[in-house]
Design an enzyme around this catalytic site. Structure first.
Site, PDB file in Angstrom:
ATOM      1  N   TRP A  31       0.826  -1.474   0.042  1.00 46.92           N
ATOM      2  CA  TRP A  31      -0.085   0.063   0.045  1.00 46.92           C
ATOM      3  C   TRP A  31       1.015   1.137  -0.257  1.00 46.92           C
ATOM      4  O   TRP A  31       1.869   1.105   0.810  1.00 46.92           O
ATOM      5  CB  TRP A  31      -1.046  -0.004   1.195  1.00 46.92           C
ATOM      6  CG  TRP A  31      -2.134   0.929   1.246  1.00 46.92           C
ATOM      7  CD1 TRP A  31      -2.090   2.137   1.867  1.00 46.92           C
ATOM      8  CD2 TRP A  31      -3.445   0.624   0.492  1.00 46.92           C
ATOM      9  NE1 TRP A  31      -3.319   2.696   1.365  1.00 46.92           N
ATOM     10  CE2 TRP A  31      -3.913   1.956   0.662  1.00 46.92           C
ATOM     11  CE3 TRP A  31      -4.015  -0.267  -0.296  1.00 46.92           C
ATOM     12  CZ2 TRP A  31      -5.409   2.120   0.094  1.00 46.92           C
ATOM     13  CZ3 TRP A  31      -5.065  -0.378  -0.742  1.00 46.92           C
ATOM     14  CH2 TRP A  31      -5.469   0.978  -0.550  1.00 46.92           C
ATOM     15  N   SER A  65       0.439  -1.667   5.730  1.00 49.04           N
ATOM     16  CA  SER A  65       1.265  -1.505   6.753  1.00 49.04           C
ATOM     17  C   SER A  65       0.565  -2.655   8.109  1.00 49.04           C
ATOM     18  O   SER A  65       1.407  -2.686   8.900  1.00 49.04           O
ATOM     19  CB  SER A  65       1.181  -0.221   7.365  1.00 49.04           C
ATOM     20  OG  SER A  65       2.154   0.713   6.434  1.00 49.04           O
ATOM     21  N   PHE A  66      -0.699  -2.682   8.129  1.00 42.56           N
ATOM     22  CA  PHE A  66      -1.112  -3.423   9.291  1.00 42.56           C
ATOM     23  C   PHE A  66      -0.465  -4.922   9.192  1.00 42.56           C
ATOM     24  O   PHE A  66      -0.267  -5.441  10.253  1.00 42.56           O
ATOM     25  CB  PHE A  66      -2.649  -3.541   9.067  1.00 42.56           C
ATOM     26  CG  PHE A  66      -3.345  -4.119  10.210  1.00 42.56           C
ATOM     27  CD1 PHE A  66      -3.493  -3.647  11.365  1.00 42.56           C
ATOM     28  CD2 PHE A  66      -3.669  -5.746  10.076  1.00 42.56           C
ATOM     29  CE1 PHE A  66      -4.276  -4.069  12.631  1.00 42.56           C
ATOM     30  CE2 PHE A  66      -4.257  -6.223  11.234  1.00 42.56           C
ATOM     31  CZ  PHE A  66      -4.641  -5.641  12.540  1.00 42.56           C
ATOM     32  N   CYS A  89       3.873   3.064   5.064  1.00 45.24           N
ATOM     33  CA  CYS A  89       3.384   4.373   4.999  1.00 45.24           C
ATOM     34  C   CYS A  89       1.815   4.235   4.989  1.00 45.24           C
ATOM     35  O   CYS A  89       1.269   3.872   4.444  1.00 45.24           O
ATOM     36  CB  CYS A  89       3.897   5.052   3.687  1.00 45.24           C
ATOM     37  SG  CYS A  89       2.991   6.643   3.530  1.00 45.24           S
ATOM     38  N   GLU A  94      -9.514  10.868   6.533  1.00 40.80           N
ATOM     39  CA  GLU A  94     -10.500  11.524   7.218  1.00 40.80           C
ATOM     40  C   GLU A  94     -11.262  10.940   8.243  1.00 40.80           C
ATOM     41  O   GLU A  94     -12.180  11.404   9.072  1.00 40.80           O
ATOM     42  CB  GLU A  94     -11.656  11.856   6.263  1.00 40.80           C
ATOM     43  CG  GLU A  94     -11.183  12.772   4.992  1.00 40.80           C
ATOM     44  CD  GLU A  94     -12.227  13.158   3.917  1.00 40.80           C
ATOM     45  OE1 GLU A  94     -13.510  12.578   4.159  1.00 40.80           O
ATOM     46  OE2 GLU A  94     -11.956  13.760   3.191  1.00 40.80           O
ATOM     47  N   HIS A  97      -9.400   5.491  11.174  1.00 37.05           N
ATOM     48  CA  HIS A  97      -8.696   4.443  10.669  1.00 37.05           C
ATOM     49  C   HIS A  97      -7.248   4.412  10.926  1.00 37.05           C
ATOM     50  O   HIS A  97      -6.453   3.770  11.377  1.00 37.05           O
ATOM     51  CB  HIS A  97      -9.176   4.348   9.243  1.00 37.05           C
ATOM     52  CG  HIS A  97      -8.360   2.941   8.701  1.00 37.05           C
ATOM     53  ND1 HIS A  97      -8.843   1.656   8.913  1.00 37.05           N
ATOM     54  CD2 HIS A  97      -7.480   2.760   7.878  1.00 37.05           C
ATOM     55  CE1 HIS A  97      -8.144   0.661   8.397  1.00 37.05           C
ATOM     56  NE2 HIS A  97      -7.381   1.541   7.432  1.00 37.05           N
ATOM     57  N   PHE A 122      11.127  -0.295  13.054  1.00 33.03           N
ATOM     58  CA  PHE A 122       9.884   0.417  12.860  1.00 33.03           C
ATOM     59  C   PHE A 122      10.172   1.441  11.548  1.00 33.03           C
ATOM     60  O   PHE A 122      10.539   2.649  12.068  1.00 33.03           O
ATOM     61  CB  PHE A 122       9.230   1.251  13.884  1.00 33.03           C
ATOM     62  CG  PHE A 122       8.020   1.942  13.590  1.00 33.03           C
ATOM     63  CD1 PHE A 122       6.745   1.214  13.785  1.00 33.03           C
ATOM     64  CD2 PHE A 122       7.677   3.149  13.226  1.00 33.03           C
ATOM     65  CE1 PHE A 122       5.352   1.947  13.429  1.00 33.03           C
ATOM     66  CE2 PHE A 122       6.756   3.841  13.149  1.00 33.03           C
ATOM     67  CZ  PHE A 122       5.439   3.160  13.016  1.00 33.03           C
TER      68      PHE A 122
END
Length: 158
Positions: A31, A65-66, A89, A94, A97, A122
């Protein structure tokens, strides 16, 4: 220190030992591909600068990233991997999340390092927008990938 005051690609080289025989795992989130590929390029360049040959680097991709925590764990549990670098990243949106993902990833990566007693780094950007991400992925603020790689190297020298 805020990256506006520091270049992510600059570091002090005192105390850095030879890591040419060490093996590194790098987990890259797909992502925000443009950003994460630039982070990977920075990390690889820094490892090579410190003598790490291509065959001593294992790259694995995860969807986002999760998933960096589990991907990092898969590499950290391997006895032939000395340090793991997690690159991703998460750009502020908005909704909340962003907060949930960033918190989960930070905690997950920390837990993997503690569980396997090896450096799990990290290297995740958490900017407000795409331009801030690009500025920290080889742009005007340097490259977080460089910083993540040198952090792994320094932790192996600890």
């Amino acid at each position: 220190m805020a990256t506006a005051l520091k270049n992510l690609s600059e570091y002090q080289s005192e105390g850095i030992r030879d890591v040419s025989a060490r093996r590194f795992g790098i987990v890259v989130a797909e992502w925000n591909h443009e950003v994460t590929e630039a982070l990977f390029e920075g990390a690889i360049a820094t490892l090579k600068q410190h003598g790490v040959p291509d065959e001593n680097v294992v790259r694995k991709n995860v969807p986002g990233s999760f998933e960096l925590s589990l991907g990092g764990q898969y590499l950290a549990q391997r006895p032939d991997i000395d340090a793991v670098i997690c690159l991703g990243c998460v750009i502020q949106g908005e909704t909340r999340h962003f907060d949930f993902i960033c918190s989960a990833v930070a905690h997950g990566i920390t837990e993997v390092g503690l569980k396997y007693n090896k450096p799990v780094i990290f290297g995740v950007l958490t900017p407000d927008n795409q331009q801030q991400a690009l500025d920290r992925a080889g742009g005007k603020h340097g490259n977080k990938g460089d910083e993540a790689a040198i952090t792994a190297i320094k932790m192996l020298s600890f």
